[in-house]
Design a protein around this motif. Structure first.
Motif, PDB file in Angstrom:
ATOM      1  N   MET A 195     -13.642 -88.054 119.396  1.00 53.97           N
ATOM      2  CA  MET A 195     -14.126 -89.416 119.093  1.00 53.97           C
ATOM      3  C   MET A 195     -14.938 -89.804 119.892  1.00 53.97           C
ATOM      4  O   MET A 195     -15.223 -89.525 121.055  1.00 53.97           O
ATOM      5  CB  MET A 195     -12.736 -90.206 119.199  1.00 53.97           C
ATOM      6  CG  MET A 195     -12.701 -91.482 118.679  1.00 53.97           C
ATOM      7  SD  MET A 195     -12.916 -92.751 119.744  1.00 53.97           S
ATOM      8  CE  MET A 195     -11.662 -92.993 120.865  1.00 53.97           C
ATOM      9  N   ILE A 196     -15.912 -90.578 119.190  1.00 53.54           N
ATOM     10  CA  ILE A 196     -17.338 -91.033 119.883  1.00 53.54           C
ATOM     11  C   ILE A 196     -16.695 -92.181 120.681  1.00 53.54           C
ATOM     12  O   ILE A 196     -16.245 -93.054 120.257  1.00 53.54           O
ATOM     13  CB  ILE A 196     -18.283 -91.467 118.962  1.00 53.54           C
ATOM     14  CG1 ILE A 196     -18.680 -90.360 117.757  1.00 53.54           C
ATOM     15  CG2 ILE A 196     -19.661 -92.061 119.627  1.00 53.54           C
ATOM     16  CD1 ILE A 196     -19.497 -89.449 118.306  1.00 53.54           C
ATOM     17  N   ILE A 251     -18.162 -87.928 124.085  1.00 50.00           N
ATOM     18  CA  ILE A 251     -17.090 -87.650 123.021  1.00 50.00           C
ATOM     19  C   ILE A 251     -15.749 -87.275 123.689  1.00 50.00           C
ATOM     20  O   ILE A 251     -15.609 -86.272 124.693  1.00 50.00           O
ATOM     21  CB  ILE A 251     -17.532 -86.522 122.155  1.00 50.00           C
ATOM     22  CG1 ILE A 251     -18.715 -86.698 121.544  1.00 50.00           C
ATOM     23  CG2 ILE A 251     -16.269 -86.066 121.120  1.00 50.00           C
ATOM     24  CD1 ILE A 251     -19.411 -85.577 120.937  1.00 50.00           C
ATOM     25  N   LEU A 252     -14.619 -87.956 123.304  1.00 53.69           N
ATOM     26  CA  LEU A 252     -13.494 -87.916 123.818  1.00 53.69           C
ATOM     27  C   LEU A 252     -12.736 -86.978 123.206  1.00 53.69           C
ATOM     28  O   LEU A 252     -12.438 -86.941 121.943  1.00 53.69           O
ATOM     29  CB  LEU A 252     -12.621 -89.251 123.807  1.00 53.69           C
ATOM     30  CG  LEU A 252     -11.606 -89.359 124.761  1.00 53.69           C
ATOM     31  CD1 LEU A 252     -11.980 -89.457 126.137  1.00 53.69           C
ATOM     32  CD2 LEU A 252     -11.010 -91.048 124.507  1.00 53.69           C
ATOM     33  N   GLN A 260      -8.142 -87.152 128.365  1.00 58.26           N
ATOM     34  CA  GLN A 260      -9.005 -87.234 129.558  1.00 58.26           C
ATOM     35  C   GLN A 260     -10.095 -86.385 129.365  1.00 58.26           C
ATOM     36  O   GLN A 260     -11.114 -86.742 130.575  1.00 58.26           O
ATOM     37  CB  GLN A 260      -8.193 -86.742 130.651  1.00 58.26           C
ATOM     38  CG  GLN A 260      -7.534 -85.393 130.347  1.00 58.26           C
ATOM     39  CD  GLN A 260      -6.593 -85.155 131.499  1.00 58.26           C
ATOM     40  OE1 GLN A 260      -6.833 -85.426 132.773  1.00 58.26           O
ATOM     41  NE2 GLN A 260      -6.021 -83.892 131.402  1.00 58.26           N
ATOM     42  N   ASN A 261     -10.439 -85.644 128.646  1.00 59.21           N
ATOM     43  CA  ASN A 261     -11.317 -84.844 128.551  1.00 59.21           C
ATOM     44  C   ASN A 261     -12.886 -85.145 127.755  1.00 59.21           C
ATOM     45  O   ASN A 261     -12.419 -85.369 126.426  1.00 59.21           O
ATOM     46  CB  ASN A 261     -11.193 -83.219 128.513  1.00 59.21           C
ATOM     47  CG  ASN A 261     -10.198 -82.447 129.412  1.00 59.21           C
ATOM     48  OD1 ASN A 261     -10.567 -82.559 130.391  1.00 59.21           O
ATOM     49  ND2 ASN A 261      -9.071 -82.279 129.034  1.00 59.21           N
ATOM     50  N   LEU A 309     -16.570 -81.036 115.964  1.00 59.32           N
ATOM     51  CA  LEU A 309     -17.934 -80.340 116.821  1.00 59.32           C
ATOM     52  C   LEU A 309     -17.511 -78.818 116.950  1.00 59.32           C
ATOM     53  O   LEU A 309     -16.407 -78.633 116.996  1.00 59.32           O
ATOM     54  CB  LEU A 309     -17.914 -81.267 117.897  1.00 59.32           C
ATOM     55  CG  LEU A 309     -16.642 -81.204 118.904  1.00 59.32           C
ATOM     56  CD1 LEU A 309     -16.861 -80.271 119.998  1.00 59.32           C
ATOM     57  CD2 LEU A 309     -16.847 -82.810 119.352  1.00 59.32           C
ATOM     58  N   ARG A 310     -18.518 -78.276 116.990  1.00 58.66           N
ATOM     59  CA  ARG A 310     -18.572 -76.801 117.522  1.00 58.66           C
ATOM     60  C   ARG A 310     -19.921 -76.451 118.393  1.00 58.66           C
ATOM     61  O   ARG A 310     -20.730 -77.263 118.521  1.00 58.66           O
ATOM     62  CB  ARG A 310     -18.304 -75.774 116.260  1.00 58.66           C
ATOM     63  CG  ARG A 310     -19.429 -76.099 115.512  1.00 58.66           C
ATOM     64  CD  ARG A 310     -19.100 -75.517 113.997  1.00 58.66           C
ATOM     65  NE  ARG A 310     -20.381 -75.450 113.150  1.00 58.66           N
ATOM     66  CZ  ARG A 310     -21.247 -74.447 113.152  1.00 58.66           C
ATOM     67  NH1 ARG A 310     -21.099 -73.597 114.039  1.00 58.66           N
ATOM     68  NH2 ARG A 310     -22.386 -74.674 112.385  1.00 58.66           N
ATOM     69  N   PHE A 311     -19.844 -75.339 118.783  1.00 59.09           N
ATOM     70  CA  PHE A 311     -20.851 -74.884 119.871  1.00 59.09           C
ATOM     71  C   PHE A 311     -21.643 -73.790 119.365  1.00 59.09           C
ATOM     72  O   PHE A 311     -21.055 -72.823 118.787  1.00 59.09           O
ATOM     73  CB  PHE A 311     -19.999 -74.602 121.160  1.00 59.09           C
ATOM     74  CG  PHE A 311     -19.027 -75.375 121.469  1.00 59.09           C
ATOM     75  CD1 PHE A 311     -19.239 -76.822 121.892  1.00 59.09           C
ATOM     76  CD2 PHE A 311     -17.568 -75.157 121.702  1.00 59.09           C
ATOM     77  CE1 PHE A 311     -18.489 -77.716 122.129  1.00 59.09           C
ATOM     78  CE2 PHE A 311     -16.501 -76.277 121.904  1.00 59.09           C
ATOM     79  CZ  PHE A 311     -17.191 -77.304 122.335  1.00 59.09           C
ATOM     80  N   ASN A 312     -22.832 -73.767 119.722  1.00 58.25           N
ATOM     81  CA  ASN A 312     -23.749 -72.759 119.618  1.00 58.25           C
ATOM     82  C   ASN A 312     -23.346 -71.642 120.755  1.00 58.25           C
ATOM     83  O   ASN A 312     -24.064 -71.863 122.046  1.00 58.25           O
ATOM     84  CB  ASN A 312     -25.267 -73.220 119.537  1.00 58.25           C
ATOM     85  CG  ASN A 312     -26.194 -72.271 119.361  1.00 58.25           C
ATOM     86  OD1 ASN A 312     -25.644 -70.917 119.309  1.00 58.25           O
ATOM     87  ND2 ASN A 312     -27.442 -72.582 118.794  1.00 58.25           N
TER      88      ASN A 312
END
Ligand code: ADP
Ligand code: MG
Length: 357
Positions: free
Chosen positions: A301-302, A316-317, A321-322, A345-348
């Protein structure tokens, strides 16, 4: 192999009642190289320059300049130009005489002094200031005069101690660009001291990061950002998204577990020599891909949106807590996100780093 102008071998320095101001500092500076010496206030940067210039003596260790051990050589015979943190212009001399000072001390001929000072005045675009007293100068003008004075004897090694000091941001930027040009044109070998990471990274080909008198890491700016050797380095260079993870399997595929859940990494991310199973996963804010729902995407969540120079930054929550920080360059056609939006979201994974600390 480039010739080294300066070789520092295991230099240590204590002051009365203060130990380890510098401990076991070792590095080289090559011809025509600019090395940034970076570290928090009090980490020993100025002391290091003073030792090289001969204004202080090391307790142990060797300083070689152009292959010669300088321990018995007086400061003005070392061929080192030093621009002091506080500039230290001579208040009773005008601009011309400030720049000419070292040349007179070295018994240059009158005509040669005039030629050299004129050359520097025009190079630094301060001809019009030559008869002015130094206390009538602005910050940027004083900085140029101090630089001209340090450059005047054409020293094989130029050392600049926080040369942009307290100037405002725009002027710092301008002067930094000018200095880079000047250094390249004159083919100088330079040690550039600053506590400002951005400044060091924009001028230094290599960076020496000092922490409490010890060298934490020596690397190119890119290496230091992508492969910080310790948490101190990572913090200092402004690394975000440092995620503690546990290595689950190192045999066939690489799996790590942390607050992002279990992630599979490309095998080459794990350097074989690392043992143990506690690691830090570093995900660059630019390696987070926002807004594409896939089988392996997470949901966040933004929480906050910040605008930086040329980029938008999203905090981005992920859960209570993270937080992850993602950035997008302004100007691409990415969908605009708003505070409170849910976003996949994902990661490169090719761009993450797995570091053993
Ligand atoms: P930096 O330039 O990185 O801010 P310095 O080299 O000026 O750090 O100082 C490093 C440490 O050495 C500081 O704790 C400072 O107080 C101490 N120090 C520097 N010069 C002296 C001195 N002449 N006598 C005693 N302590 C000193
Ligand atoms: Mg200092």
């Amino acid at each position: 192999m480039r010739n080294s102008v300066l070789e520092i071998n295991r230099i240590s320095k204590n002051f009365d009642g203060k130990v380890n101001i510098l401990s076991d500092v070792t590095f080289s500076l090559f011809e025509n190289e600019i090395v940034g010496i970076l570290g928090p206030s009090g980490s020993g940067k100025s002391t290091l320059l003073r030792l090289i210039a001969g204004l202080e003596l090391p307790d142990s260790g060797i300083i070689n300049l152009n292959g010669i051990d300088v321990s018995g050589i007086a400061p003005h015979k070392r061929g080192v130009g030093l621009m002091f943190q506080d500039l230290s212009l001579f208040p009773h001399l005008n601009v011309f005489d400030n720049i000419a000072f070292g040349l007179k001390m070295d018994n240059w001929q009158q005509a040669d002094i005039k030629n050299r000072v004129d050359e520097l005045l025009s190079f630094l675009r301060i001809d019009h200031l030559q008869a002015r007293s130094t206390d009538s100068l602005s910050g940027g003008e004083s900085q140029r005069v101090a630089l001209a004075r340090a450059l005047a004897p054409n020293p094989p090694l130029l050392m600049l101690d926080e040369p942009l000091g307290s100037l405002d941001r725009k002027l710092r930027h301008e002067l930094l660009r000018e200095m880079k040009d000047l250094i390249a044109t004159m083919g100088l070998s330079v040690l550039y001291v600053t506590h400002d990471q951005e400044e060091a990274f924009s001028i230094g080909e290599r960076i020496i990061l000092l922490n409490k008198g010890s060298v934490e890491q020596i690397d190119s700016p890119i290496q230091m950002i992508t492969r910080p050797g310790s948490r101190f380095v990572a913090d200092f260079v402004g690394t975000v998204n440092m995620i503690p993870v546990e290595l689950l399997d190192r045999n066939n595929k690489i799996f790590v577990d942390g607050f992002l859940g279990v992630l599979e990494l490309p095998k080459e991310k794990l350097v074989d020599s690392y043992s143990g199973d506690k690691f830090t996963l570093i995900i660059s804010p630019y390696s987070i891909i926002l807004g594409q729902q896939t089988t392996d995407s997470l949901l966040g969540m933004i929480k906050q949106i910040n605008v930086g120079p040329g980029y938008l930054e999203y905090e981005i929550l992920l859960d209570s807590q993270n937080i992850l920080v993602a950035r997008q360059n302004i100007g691409n056609n990415s969908r605009e996100l708003k505070k409170g939006d849910s976003v996949p979201l994902r990661f490169n994974m090719d761009e993450v780093e797995l570091l053993p600390w």
